[in-house]
Structures are given as C-alpha cells and as structure tokens.
Design an enzyme around this catalytic site. Structure first.
Site, PDB file in Angstrom:
ATOM      1  N   SER A 141      67.318 -86.751 -95.370  1.00 54.92           N
ATOM      2  CA  SER A 141      66.908 -87.313 -96.653  1.00 54.92           C
ATOM      3  C   SER A 141      66.608 -86.246 -97.702  1.00 54.92           C
ATOM      4  O   SER A 141      66.712 -86.503 -98.906  1.00 54.92           O
ATOM      5  CB  SER A 141      65.672 -88.208 -96.459  1.00 54.92           C
ATOM      6  OG  SER A 141      64.609 -87.465 -95.883  1.00 54.92           O
TER       7      SER A 141
ATOM      8  N   TYR B 165      74.395 -83.772-101.674  1.00 59.24           N
ATOM      9  CA  TYR B 165      75.681 -84.433-101.454  1.00 59.24           C
ATOM     10  C   TYR B 165      76.039 -85.381-102.599  1.00 59.24           C
ATOM     11  O   TYR B 165      77.222 -85.575-102.897  1.00 59.24           O
ATOM     12  CB  TYR B 165      75.654 -85.189-100.123  1.00 59.24           C
ATOM     13  CG  TYR B 165      75.706 -84.265 -98.921  1.00 59.24           C
ATOM     14  CD1 TYR B 165      76.863 -83.557 -98.626  1.00 59.24           C
ATOM     15  CD2 TYR B 165      74.600 -84.087 -98.102  1.00 59.24           C
ATOM     16  CE1 TYR B 165      76.918 -82.704 -97.542  1.00 59.24           C
ATOM     17  CE2 TYR B 165      74.645 -83.230 -97.019  1.00 59.24           C
ATOM     18  CZ  TYR B 165      75.813 -82.533 -96.740  1.00 59.24           C
ATOM     19  OH  TYR B 165      75.863 -81.681 -95.680  1.00 59.24           O
TER      20      TYR B 165
ATOM     21  N   VAL C 181      77.185 -79.435 -90.753  1.00 57.45           N
ATOM     22  CA  VAL C 181      77.274 -78.499 -91.876  1.00 57.45           C
ATOM     23  C   VAL C 181      76.073 -77.551 -91.797  1.00 57.45           C
ATOM     24  O   VAL C 181      74.928 -77.991 -91.898  1.00 57.45           O
ATOM     25  CB  VAL C 181      77.270 -79.239 -93.223  1.00 57.45           C
ATOM     26  CG1 VAL C 181      77.430 -78.247 -94.371  1.00 57.45           C
ATOM     27  CG2 VAL C 181      78.379 -80.290 -93.257  1.00 57.45           C
TER      28      VAL C 181
ATOM     29  N   GLY D 142      77.593 -73.593 -98.814  1.00 55.32           N
ATOM     30  CA  GLY D 142      77.660 -74.937 -98.246  1.00 55.32           C
ATOM     31  C   GLY D 142      78.522 -75.851 -99.104  1.00 55.32           C
ATOM     32  O   GLY D 142      79.315 -76.648 -98.592  1.00 55.32           O
TER      33      GLY D 142
ATOM     34  N   GLY E 248      75.794 -71.144-102.740  1.00 61.92           N
ATOM     35  CA  GLY E 248      76.890 -72.088-102.952  1.00 61.92           C
ATOM     36  C   GLY E 248      77.884 -72.151-101.822  1.00 61.92           C
ATOM     37  O   GLY E 248      78.939 -72.789-101.957  1.00 61.92           O
TER      38      GLY E 248
ATOM     39  N   VAL F 100      74.630 -73.313 -92.649  1.00 62.34           N
ATOM     40  CA  VAL F 100      74.817 -71.985 -93.234  1.00 62.34           C
ATOM     41  C   VAL F 100      73.643 -71.115 -92.798  1.00 62.34           C
ATOM     42  O   VAL F 100      72.489 -71.563 -92.801  1.00 62.34           O
ATOM     43  CB  VAL F 100      74.900 -72.046 -94.777  1.00 62.34           C
ATOM     44  CG1 VAL F 100      74.952 -70.640 -95.377  1.00 62.34           C
ATOM     45  CG2 VAL F 100      76.118 -72.852 -95.219  1.00 62.34           C
TER      46      VAL F 100
END
Length: 246
Positions: free
Chosen positions: A219, A225, A182, A194, A192, A184
């Site tokens: 971390s 998430y 993932v 991602g 926003g 960007v």
C-alpha cells in the site's frame, strides 16, 4: 515496487495497467529506453469476413462442426527478444566508471538474487523454488552494476559485476501478464531504476500485444505505480486470495 523501507512483502492491492492512461516517462531520466533495432514484427492473422457468421449459423442449426485454428509452429511462436544495454553510466569521485546494465536475457544467479532479497528485507524462499520461478517466468529483467577503473576497457569482462535490481513477469502469452518481485538494492534506490525496470517490461509486453497487465503492490507504493499508469482496483474489482488452512 517492494524495497527495504518503502515496501515489504506482497500485499492485497491489485493494480491493473491502463493502456489508455499511460503517463509519459519522466523527462528528467537520461535512460536509454529505445526499442531494440532487431525486434521481431508481431504476426497478426486476420479472421475471414464470414468467420463469426459461420459460427452463429452453426449454433443456430445445431451444427456439431467445430472451427479449429491450426496450432502455431515453434517458428511462429513469439517470445520477448533478449535485450542488453547500458542504462546509466557515471564517473565516481575516485575516478572509477560505473555502468548500470539492463538485461532481459541474462541468467540470474539465485544466490545473488537471494542476497539482494536479504538486502531489501524480504523473507527467504527455498532456492529450488526461486530457480523454478525464474525459469517459468515469461520475462526476467535485471540491473547489474559494473565498475571499472579509469582507462580500463568497459566492453570487456569484469569481476565487479553486481546484481542490483530485478523484476519478472508471468503471462499466458496471449492476453494477460502479471509483474512480480520488483526490487532494487537499497543503496541504488531513489535513482529511477525501479521505474526503468517497469517501463521496459511494460513495453516488451505491449510489443507482444499483451494489454492486461497486473501486479501486487504494498500500500505504501501504490502512488509509485499509479504514476506509471496502473490503477488500484479499477471498476471496483477486488483481488481475492486463497490460503491453505492447516
């Protein structure tokens, strides 16, 4: 999500998406996240009432007869439908109109992807392996920026198409899926995008009835998430890694 400063390479933080603890999508986003009108309906075959009883009976009687489901024909196999739509559209100070295009079916130029990885500070990987990873992924979602001058047709071809984001998922096509890579473009972070990538991938996987969704995150972005419904190491389950020793 791994980005230039807020996240780095993969870290041993195993996160699992909890379907029963999904967070509502932030109301401040003006993204088009509706489901495609042409989505296929998931085919579900119900087991006969006596299926499990016949299995149990066969085991008790030491019956060697095996119950084998017929293989699915190619027409019956379900794959994520490609999608492409305008996620964000805005007018820049110079009058140029910029659109952020979401796609889950467009081909990814590996040189563009390598350049994007360079921007976020990821270590370089062999292009042949990068291409193989994309080819063997269950789903690859991308974000492209398209800029056109005022009055220019937005629906036509554009030479200003630029890859600014990507995420991909691997899957066994039945129970499990893992989200990878993932990223960007740093100049587009904090908008926003991602979250939109992850949201769309989760929706596509849930449409395929794949409910066990995992990922590996630095971390520093565990909270990111968590807000999307993921839980780090639920029930004390720890991810384990094997590394070659030379």
């Amino acid at each position: 999500m791994q980005t230039s400063s807020s996240a780095s390479s993969l870290c041993a933080v195993d996160c699992i998406f909890n379907r029963s603890n999904q967070q509502p999508y932030p109301s401040s986003f003006n993204f088009n996240l509706g489901l495609p009108t042409g989505s296929r309906k998931l085919k579900v075959s119900k087991l006969n009432a006596g299926f499990w009883e016949s299995i149990r009976s066969g085991l008790i009687k030491n019956n060697t007869t095996q119950v084998i489901e017929p293989p699915s024909s190619p027409e019956e196999e379900e794959e994520p439908l490609p999608q492409e739509f305008v996620l964000v559209e805005k007018t820049l100070p110079d009058g140029t109109v910029e659109q952020i295009i979401f796609s889950s079916g467009a081909e990814v130029d590996i040189y563009d992807l390598q350049a994007l990885c360079d921007k976020v500070g990821w270590p370089r990987r062999p292009l042949s392996k990068l291409a193989a990873a994309l080819k063997n992924s269950y789903m690859v979602a991308t974000l492209h920026s398209v800029k056109k001058s005022a009055g220019e047709e937005l629906t036509g071809p554009s030479s200003g198409k630029k890859l600014i984001g990507m995420a991909r998922a691997t899957s066994d096509h039945a129970f499990n899926a893992t989200i990878w890579d993932v990223l960007v473009d740093p100049s587009y972070q904090g908008q926003g995008l991602g979250k939109a990538l992850i949201e769309k991938i989760i929706r596509a996987l849930l449409q395929r009835d794949i409910g066990n969704i995992t990922l590996f995150a630095d971390s520093k972005v565990v909270e990111f998430y968590r807000n999307l419904g993921f839980e780090p190491d639920p029930e004390g389950i720890k991810g384990m890694f094997w590394y070659p020793r030379f």
